[in-house]
Design a protein around this motif. Structure first.
Motif, mmCIF file in Angstrom:
data_model
loop_
_atom_site.group_PDB
_atom_site.id
_atom_site.type_symbol
_atom_site.label_atom_id
_atom_site.label_comp_id
_atom_site.label_asym_id
_atom_site.label_seq_id
_atom_site.Cartn_x
_atom_site.Cartn_y
_atom_site.Cartn_z
ATOM 1 N N LEU A 80 0.477 -0.788 0.200
ATOM 2 C CA LEU A 80 -0.107 0.186 -0.138
ATOM 3 C C LEU A 80 0.839 1.035 -0.060
ATOM 4 N N VAL A 81 0.718 1.774 -0.548
ATOM 5 C CA VAL A 81 1.865 3.332 -1.191
ATOM 6 C C VAL A 81 0.453 4.212 -1.000
ATOM 7 N N ASN A 82 1.449 5.268 0.388
ATOM 8 C CA ASN A 82 1.065 6.839 0.393
ATOM 9 C C ASN A 82 1.862 8.125 -0.743
ATOM 10 N N LEU A 83 0.739 7.506 -1.207
ATOM 11 C CA LEU A 83 1.243 8.880 -2.834
ATOM 12 C C LEU A 83 2.278 10.177 -2.063
ATOM 13 N N ALA A 84 1.365 10.427 -1.571
ATOM 14 C CA ALA A 84 1.704 11.979 -0.641
ATOM 15 C C ALA A 84 3.240 11.843 -0.121
ATOM 16 N N GLN A 85 3.642 10.460 0.498
ATOM 17 C CA GLN A 85 4.945 10.053 1.516
ATOM 18 C C GLN A 85 5.415 9.963 -0.127
ATOM 19 N N ALA A 86 5.054 9.515 -0.821
ATOM 20 C CA ALA A 86 6.165 8.092 -1.670
ATOM 21 C C ALA A 86 6.711 9.909 -3.109
ATOM 22 N N GLY A 87 5.929 10.794 -3.416
ATOM 23 C CA GLY A 87 6.338 11.298 -4.022
ATOM 24 C C GLY A 87 6.189 11.561 -5.689
ATOM 25 N N ARG A 89 6.344 11.993 -8.711
ATOM 26 C CA ARG A 89 7.161 11.326 -9.259
ATOM 27 C C ARG A 89 7.385 9.735 -9.664
ATOM 28 N N SER A 90 6.530 8.679 -8.309
ATOM 29 C CA SER A 90 6.813 7.261 -7.350
ATOM 30 C C SER A 90 6.128 5.939 -8.910
ATOM 31 N N THR A 91 4.235 6.973 -8.739
ATOM 32 C CA THR A 91 3.973 6.290 -9.720
ATOM 33 C C THR A 91 4.570 5.794 -10.968
ATOM 34 N N ALA A 92 4.937 7.097 -11.987
ATOM 35 C CA ALA A 92 5.634 7.172 -12.909
ATOM 36 C C ALA A 92 7.131 6.255 -13.055
ATOM 37 N N ALA A 93 7.243 6.510 -12.558
ATOM 38 C CA ALA A 93 9.197 5.527 -12.473
ATOM 39 C C ALA A 93 8.655 3.793 -11.430
ATOM 40 N N HIS A 94 7.882 3.708 -10.816
ATOM 41 C CA HIS A 94 7.810 2.381 -10.946
ATOM 42 C C HIS A 94 6.941 1.914 -11.861
ATOM 43 N N LEU A 95 5.596 3.097 -12.812
ATOM 44 C CA LEU A 95 5.756 2.313 -14.216
ATOM 45 C C LEU A 95 6.154 1.762 -15.189
ATOM 46 N N ALA A 119 -3.196 -2.397 -24.480
ATOM 47 C CA ALA A 119 -1.902 -1.622 -25.128
ATOM 48 C C ALA A 119 -2.880 -0.350 -24.020
ATOM 49 N N ALA A 120 -2.240 0.119 -22.565
ATOM 50 C CA ALA A 120 -3.161 0.930 -21.736
ATOM 51 C C ALA A 120 -2.285 2.320 -22.025
ATOM 52 N N ASP A 121 -2.868 3.109 -21.628
ATOM 53 C CA ASP A 121 -3.043 4.474 -22.243
ATOM 54 C C ASP A 121 -1.579 5.123 -20.448
ATOM 55 N N LEU A 122 -0.676 4.656 -20.239
ATOM 56 C CA LEU A 122 -0.522 5.135 -18.931
ATOM 57 C C LEU A 122 -0.325 6.519 -18.686
ATOM 58 N N ASP A 123 -0.029 7.513 -19.642
ATOM 59 C CA ASP A 123 -0.295 8.416 -19.678
ATOM 60 C C ASP A 123 -1.366 8.913 -18.505
ATOM 61 N N ALA A 124 -2.775 8.194 -19.572
ATOM 62 C CA ALA A 124 -3.873 8.498 -18.308
ATOM 63 C C ALA A 124 -4.175 7.935 -17.112
ATOM 64 N N PHE A 125 -3.761 7.185 -17.315
ATOM 65 C CA PHE A 125 -3.700 5.844 -15.707
ATOM 66 C C PHE A 125 -3.361 7.126 -14.903
ATOM 67 N N LYS A 126 -1.644 7.612 -15.113
ATOM 68 C CA LYS A 126 -1.121 8.719 -14.088
ATOM 69 C C LYS A 126 -1.721 9.822 -13.348
ATOM 70 N N GLU A 127 -2.591 10.255 -15.117
ATOM 71 C CA GLU A 127 -3.434 11.712 -14.640
ATOM 72 C C GLU A 127 -4.409 11.809 -13.765
ATOM 73 N N ARG A 133 -5.069 9.176 -2.816
ATOM 74 C CA ARG A 133 -4.230 9.082 -2.039
ATOM 75 C C ARG A 133 -3.469 8.291 -1.270
ATOM 76 N N HIS A 134 -3.551 7.326 -1.969
ATOM 77 C CA HIS A 134 -3.305 5.629 -1.804
ATOM 78 C C HIS A 134 -2.922 5.068 -3.032
ATOM 79 N N GLN A 135 -2.562 4.025 -2.812
ATOM 80 C CA GLN A 135 -2.681 3.352 -4.855
ATOM 81 C C GLN A 135 -1.608 1.799 -4.317
ATOM 82 N N PHE A 136 -2.554 0.458 -4.839
ATOM 83 C CA PHE A 136 -2.206 -0.527 -4.052
ATOM 84 C C PHE A 136 -1.070 -1.585 -5.092
#
Length: 648
Positions: A80-87, A89-95, A119-127, A133-136
């Protein structure tokens, strides 16, 4: 208050306060901590503290009810990733990492997919998830992934079952990895349900429900494991130097640390009896178990941590052997030394030691003839270290000189910039501007303030603790993980040999190649230095006199200036802007447009409106792209001014 008044006194409670998300989050954090401590004691599904908070707690009680001992085995790791603490760029770096090159079945780049698209649109997913608040993030690793063959379809069916269990549509993307001996799937799940509220999943569903659903699905697809498959799997575990399923069975069956003959004779363990005895004998040879009397075994308390550490060591050795591709080297794991000794070498491999937590590593072929495994600090970007790049690795646990200076200058725990400026003026040298010296210390104080170590009382006035140097050292050690990696050159030495620019090889030529061994990268570097010498002769920057080589005066400056002039010419032709060279001691300002990677290092392009300048880049400005910055260069070093500047 009189007795009569006391009789009339009545408590009138006010309206209940709105608790809101902050209160709920606090409750969840506390129950999570309690569950981590009491989980083993509580044991069963639904009995751990906080197990029923969130979706899926009912499904967790019934998932896997029909699974027998011959069900297909499954490993699922969840974070469970707290996105506020991870920063941000966390999602972009992981993907970016899970889609990296070499992970698909044909050795190409990974391809992200979703519930309805290949062919998932990762930019749209990140946006869409930018304000979550968080991400699994989880890894699904079937034991029989090779037999499943189509991991993509399997993952979609699994996520559909999770949607039914959780009672909501899920938004996710996934990437299959086939680059290991255990194919697996990375899934990134948004922390929102289909109504836009925070998605809270019950602890028991995360801990067991997901794994049971995955096991059910694999068993339906492939059928139950045969007796032969189960026997062969357990036989492989008998001799392994890691924590195995047999060890877990022994741990579960032990009473007061003892495994007794009557326990192993029970019918439910009859099929495993000989294998369990064989494992106990193996643990005895490893010094992790002892036979107290015939048939009664004591498994030592340190067996589990020791076996887990041995498993990690074995993984590291296999990783290093793959990276070295058969090249014979002594293998070593880098540990920061008290004497500050560093290693220098080229990057021959990199990756994530823990793909779920994005903990990276480098394999460095050192000048000392050894191959070093380097565990990177948290949140390190692997893209910073290209394969073939020359790096220096050292410990980061030393006390910073800036912290010592601040502690010395702080009278009664108060540091003042005007006092420091006066002191710095008395110690000024041509290559050190007192204002830049003070500005560097202020930047350090700002970092320590954000960490809660110092307090800014007013402009230019700071309150610092008596033990500032030690607390600063601890802060750096925690932030950097005890390791600091500096890129000396992003170019492989083969390319450095014949390029215009101030390279790492030129520095070795000037220093006479001190510290370079004859084995491994050290030997390769010496050969590259000979090629570099020939190239410099052709450029008129070196002369041979017998066995010695005379290098041109100010060799590094000359090479750097030539490369910068060519790079500026190319940028001017591309943008139409005029190049404005920077002289020593000059202050330049402009909008940071981009960075330019040269053989001499990385430079920032500052657009001043009437023209542009190229200024040595530093990591501190990377988040300032498109902003107005200023910099001053003195004796080859640069001091960047970030944000609104005030005079002292």
């Amino acid at each position: 208050m009189s007795q009569r008044d006391d009789d009339r006194f009545r408590v009138r409670p006010g309206a209940p306060k709105q608790r809101g998300d902050a209160f709920i989050n606090k409750v969840l954090r506390q129950t999570s901590k309690a569950g981590a401590k009491l989980g083993k004691a509580a044991g069963k599904v639904g009995q751990r503290p906080g197990s029923r908070l969130g979706r899926g707690h009912v499904a967790a009680r019934f998932a896997g009810r029909g699974l027998g001992p011959n069900a297909r085995r499954m490993a699922i790791k969840v974070r469970l990733v707290n996105l506020a603490q991870a920063g941000p760029r966390s999602t972009a770096a992981h993907l970016r990492y899970i889609e990296r090159e070499g992970v698909d079945r044909q050795g190409g780049a990974g391809r992200a997919y979703g519930p309805m698209t290949d062919a998932a649109d990762l930019d749209a997913f990140k946006e869409r998830g930018a304000d979550d608040r968080h991400q699994f993030r989880f890894i699904v690793s079937p034991e029989d992934a090779e037999q499943l063959d189509d991991l993509r379809t399997y993952t979609r069916h699994l996520m559909a079952r999770m949607e039914a269990d959780l009672g909501t549509r899920l938004e996710w993307v996934a990437v299959d990895h086939w680059n290991t001996d255990n194919p697996h799937t990375h899934v990134v799940l948004r922390g929102k349900d289909d109504t836009g509220k925070d998605l809270i999943i019950a602890r028991d569903y995360i801990a067991e429900g997901m794994r049971h659903r995955a096991s059910e699905l694999a068993t339906q697809w492939l059928g139950p494991r045969t007796e032969l498959e189960m026997q062969r799997a357990m036989q492989r575990e008998v001799e392994q130097e890691r924590w195995t399923g047999l060890d877990r069975t022994l741990q579960r069956e032990a009473v007061d640390g003892l495994v007794r003959p009557e326990t192993l004779a029970e019918p439910r363990l009859q099929r495993q009896r000989q294998l369990l005895i064989g494992r106990l004998q193996r643990l005895q040879r490893m010094g992790l178990a002892s036979e107290q009397q015939p048939g009664t075994w004591a498994v030592h308390a340190e067996a589990e941590p020791t076996l887990r550490a041995m498993g990690e060591r074995g993984d590291i050795i296999r990783t290093m052997q793959r990276a070295m591709s058969g090249r014979q080297r002594e293998l070593a794991v880098f540990q920061p030394s008290e004497d500050g000794r560093a290693i220098v070498g080229r990057v021959v491999g990199k990756g994530l030691a823990d793909e779920l937590y994005d903990k990276g590593y480098l394999i460095v072929d050192g000048t000392d003839g050894k191959a070093h495994y380097v565990a990177l600090p948290p949140r390190s970007e692997l893209e910073q270290y290209p394969t073939g790049a020359v790096v220096e690795v050292k410990g980061s646990a030393d006390v910073r000189a800036a912290d010592r200076n601040i502690a010395v200058l702080a009278a009664d725990g108060i540091y003042r910039t005007d006092h420091h400026h006066a002191v710095a003026q008395g110690q000024a040298t041509p290559d050190r501007d007192p204002r830049e010296v003070v500005a560097a210390h202020v930047r350090r104080l700002e970092a320590l303030r954000r960490a809660g170590i110092v307090e800014r009382m007013a402009e230019g006035v700071w309150r610092v603790p008596d033990d500032l140097a030690e607390r600063g050292r601890q802060y750096d050690a925690q932030r950097l993980g005890g390791v600091a990696v500096e890129v000396k050159s992003h170019l492989p030495i083969e390319r450095q040999a014949c390029v215009i620019g101030a390279t790492w090889l030129d520095q070795q030529l000037i220093g006479g190649g001190r510290g370079l061994g004859d084995l491994g990268f050290g030997g390769d570097a010496k050969q590259a230095m000979q090629q570099r010498t020939v190239f410099l002769e052709e450029q008129g920057l070196a002369q041979r006199r017998g066995q010695s080589v005379i290098l041109a005066r100010n060799l590094l400056g000359t090479l750097r200036d030539r490369e910068l002039a060519q790079a500026a010419k190319d940028i001017a032709a591309e943008t139409g802007l005029a190049h404005r060279p920077v002289t020593d001691g000059q202050r330049v300002a402009g909008i940071y447009r981009r960075s330019v990677m040269l053989a001499s290092g990385r430079y920032a392009m500052l657009d001043g409106g009437m023209g542009f300048s190229l200024v040595p880049w530093k990591p501190v400005i990377e988040q300032r792209l498109g902003q107005q910055l200023a910099a001053t260069i003195r004796a080859g070093s640069v001091s960047w001014e970030i944000g609104r500047q005030r005079s002292i």
